[in-house]
Design an enzyme around this catalytic site. Structure first.
Site, PDB file in Angstrom:
ATOM      1  N   LYS A 107       0.802  -1.261  -0.056  1.00  0.00           N
ATOM      2  CA  LYS A 107       0.049  -0.078   0.198  1.00  0.00           C
ATOM      3  C   LYS A 107       1.124   1.100  -0.220  1.00  0.00           C
ATOM      4  O   LYS A 107       2.225   1.253   0.824  1.00  0.00           O
ATOM      5  CB  LYS A 107      -0.814  -0.315   0.705  1.00  0.00           C
ATOM      6  CG  LYS A 107      -0.094  -0.242   2.717  1.00  0.00           C
ATOM      7  CD  LYS A 107      -1.265   0.326   3.796  1.00  0.00           C
ATOM      8  CE  LYS A 107      -0.600  -0.694   5.444  1.00  0.00           C
ATOM      9  NZ  LYS A 107      -0.568   0.484   6.423  1.00  0.00           N
ATOM     10  N   TYR A 146      15.466  30.007   5.996  1.00  0.00           N
ATOM     11  CA  TYR A 146      14.683  31.430   6.636  1.00  0.00           C
ATOM     12  C   TYR A 146      14.621  31.460   8.261  1.00  0.00           C
ATOM     13  O   TYR A 146      14.577  30.771   9.257  1.00  0.00           O
ATOM     14  CB  TYR A 146      13.086  30.689   6.233  1.00  0.00           C
ATOM     15  CG  TYR A 146      12.974  30.384   4.903  1.00  0.00           C
ATOM     16  CD1 TYR A 146      12.287  31.730   4.029  1.00  0.00           C
ATOM     17  CD2 TYR A 146      12.415  29.555   4.608  1.00  0.00           C
ATOM     18  CE1 TYR A 146      12.087  31.611   3.173  1.00  0.00           C
ATOM     19  CE2 TYR A 146      12.094  29.411   3.287  1.00  0.00           C
ATOM     20  CZ  TYR A 146      12.063  30.579   2.032  1.00  0.00           C
ATOM     21  OH  TYR A 146      11.722  30.109   0.823  1.00  0.00           O
TER      22      TYR A 146
HETATM   23  C1  LIG Z   1      -3.690  -3.612   8.240  1.00  0.00           C
HETATM   24  C2  LIG Z   1      -2.710  -3.658   7.962  1.00  0.00           C
HETATM   25  N1  LIG Z   1      -1.869  -5.174   7.741  1.00  0.00           N
HETATM   26  C3  LIG Z   1      -0.349  -5.375   7.765  1.00  0.00           C
HETATM   27  C4  LIG Z   1       0.208  -3.498   7.678  1.00  0.00           C
HETATM   28  C5  LIG Z   1       1.584  -3.913   7.572  1.00  0.00           C
HETATM   29  O1  LIG Z   1       2.146  -3.175   8.448  1.00  0.00           O
HETATM   30  P1  LIG Z   1       3.975  -3.682   8.917  1.00  0.00           P
HETATM   31  O2  LIG Z   1       4.447  -2.225   8.417  1.00  0.00           O
HETATM   32  O3  LIG Z   1       4.320  -3.569  10.409  1.00  0.00           O
HETATM   33  O4  LIG Z   1       4.246  -4.883   8.426  1.00  0.00           O
HETATM   34  C6  LIG Z   1      -0.693  -2.585   7.701  1.00  0.00           C
HETATM   35  C7  LIG Z   1       0.241  -1.519   7.695  1.00  0.00           C
HETATM   36  O5  LIG Z   1      -0.291  -0.678   8.514  1.00  0.00           O
HETATM   37  C8  LIG Z   1      -1.541  -2.813   7.901  1.00  0.00           C
HETATM   38  O6  LIG Z   1      -2.969  -1.489   7.870  1.00  0.00           O
END
Ligand SMILES: Cc1ncc(COP(=O)(O)O)c(C=O)c1O
Length: 368
Positions: free
Chosen positions: A35, A262
């Site tokens: 993602k 800045y």
């Molecule tokens: C539902 C879910 N599963 C798995 C993960 C993966 O987590 P990680 O990056 O800690 O392995 C996430 C990440 O936020 C998540 O939202």
């Protein structure tokens, strides 16, 4: 060789190797979480690398991310678990995306777009204490009965049951696991026999063997980053995949007392050399790290001075000879002597996840 103006090099072999590491460590299916543009690493290329390393399924938050992977030619199973209000799942079903289901309404919407010759594949998500999405325990009976009915009439296939941990403490995670097991038992009593149960992300996949179940959803770990404050990537057997580089855009010799950037938060204490690095908060360089951000120039570590701006920041290199066009490595693999994403996170008061994920669209990704 010309040094890139701005570039994130992505070591795709590192991603594949990190997945192999999780396969060996856990002995269960690895769902590679890609993602948010694969935590900033480039979704499609990272997905392909993760699949080459042995991942058998991909995880994304939202359907548009899954559809983009399909558009880029990724045919592996993909699950998506965070849906827009009123999402109708038509495109998702057409592209064979597996749906994380968090409510009765989502289940119904999924069943509407299913047909007997093409049931929709779902993973039912139980809320077990994170207080985000997931089916509330009070609704488990109703949702499970309906899912079982839809499965019987061939409109739905319950591929998975899952949940997500808070990583608060071992006790909290065990409490969540035991709540999840109640959900699994309730599903079994309703006649649901999922292919996989999954609850662990990177931290629990590493730390808690009893939470690996049938699959682990690994995000940050496949990019070679540690989810723990007290253990580095190397200590976990992981290799960071992203190296952020740039080229010195300007060099200026200045006298003592010169104000920098800045607000003149910094004035030089002596005659010195200031170099300009052309990345700023538009590129994901955290402004909160102003005056604390480590970088490497010519193999030496320096800290930025003055405020980080939208497109650039300044580094005081003292009397070190530096020229326009010299390479700056902003972060990368700390075993090579480079600042790490975790060092940046410390400087900004955040976590390594946010550092890599926020590297902006203006920074080209190049596979290495
Ligand atoms: C539902 C879910 N599963 C798995 C993960 C993966 O987590 P990680 O990056 O800690 O392995 C996430 C990440 O936020 C998540 O939202």
């Amino acid at each position: 060789m010309t040094v890139p103006f701005r570039e994130a090099t992505i070591d795709l072999d590192a991603i594949a190797d990190n997945v192999r590491h999780f396969r060996r460590l856990t002995g269960v299916e690895v769902i590679a979480v890609v993602k948010a543009n694969a935590y900033g690493h480039g979704a499609a290329a990272s997905a392909v690398a993760a699949l080459a390393g042995g991942a058998t399924r991909l995880g994304v938050a939202e359907i548009p991310e899954a559809l983009e992977l399909r558009r880029q030619g990724v045919h592996a199973p993909i699950m998506a678990w965070l849906h827009a209000p009123g999402e109708r799942f038509e495109q998702a079903a057409a592209e064979n995306i597996e749906l994380g289901i968090s409510s009765f309404d989502q289940l119904e919407a999924a069943s509407v777009v299913a047909s007997v010759d093409r049931p929709v594949a779902v993973h039912l998500k139980f809320e077990t204490g994170l207080s985000r999405n997931g089916i509330a325990p009070a609704d488990w009976g109703r949702v499970l009965a309906e899912a079982a009915r839809l499965e019987r009439i061939g409109r739905l296939r319950v591929v998975g049951l899952f949940s997500h941990l808070s990583n608060t403490s071992l006790d909290d995670d065990r409490a969540a696991l035991s709540k999840f097991e109640e959900g699994v038992a309730a599903a079994a009593s309703s006649g649901i026999r999922p292919e996989i149960r999954h609850i662990a992300a990177t931290a629990a996949a590493i730390e808690h063997a009893e939470m690996r179940l049938d699959a682990v959803r690994v995000g940050v770990g496949i990019y070679g980053l540690s989810p723990f404050d007290d253990r580095s990537s190397a200590q976990l057997g992981l290799r960071p995949a992203m190296t952020l580089r740039s080229a010195v855009a300007a060099v200026r010799r200045v006298p003592a007392g010169t104000g920098v950037s800045y607000g003149y938060d910094h004035r030089t204490e002596r005659d010195t050399t200031l170099v300009l690095v052309p990345l700023g908060y538009a590129d994901g360089v955290p402004r909160q790290a102003s005056g604390k951000l480590p970088v490497s120039i010519g193999g030496r570590r320096f800290t930025n001075v003055g405020r980080i701006a939208m497109d650039q920041f300044v580094v005081d290199v003292g009397d070190t000879p530096v020229s326009i066009g010299d390479e700056v490595v902003l972060f990368g693999d700390p075993t090579l002597g480079l600042p790490s994403a975790a060092d940046w996170a410390d400087a900004a008061g955040t976590i390594n996840y946010e550092i890599v994920t926020r590297i902006g669209a203006r920074v080209p990704r190049r596979a290495s």
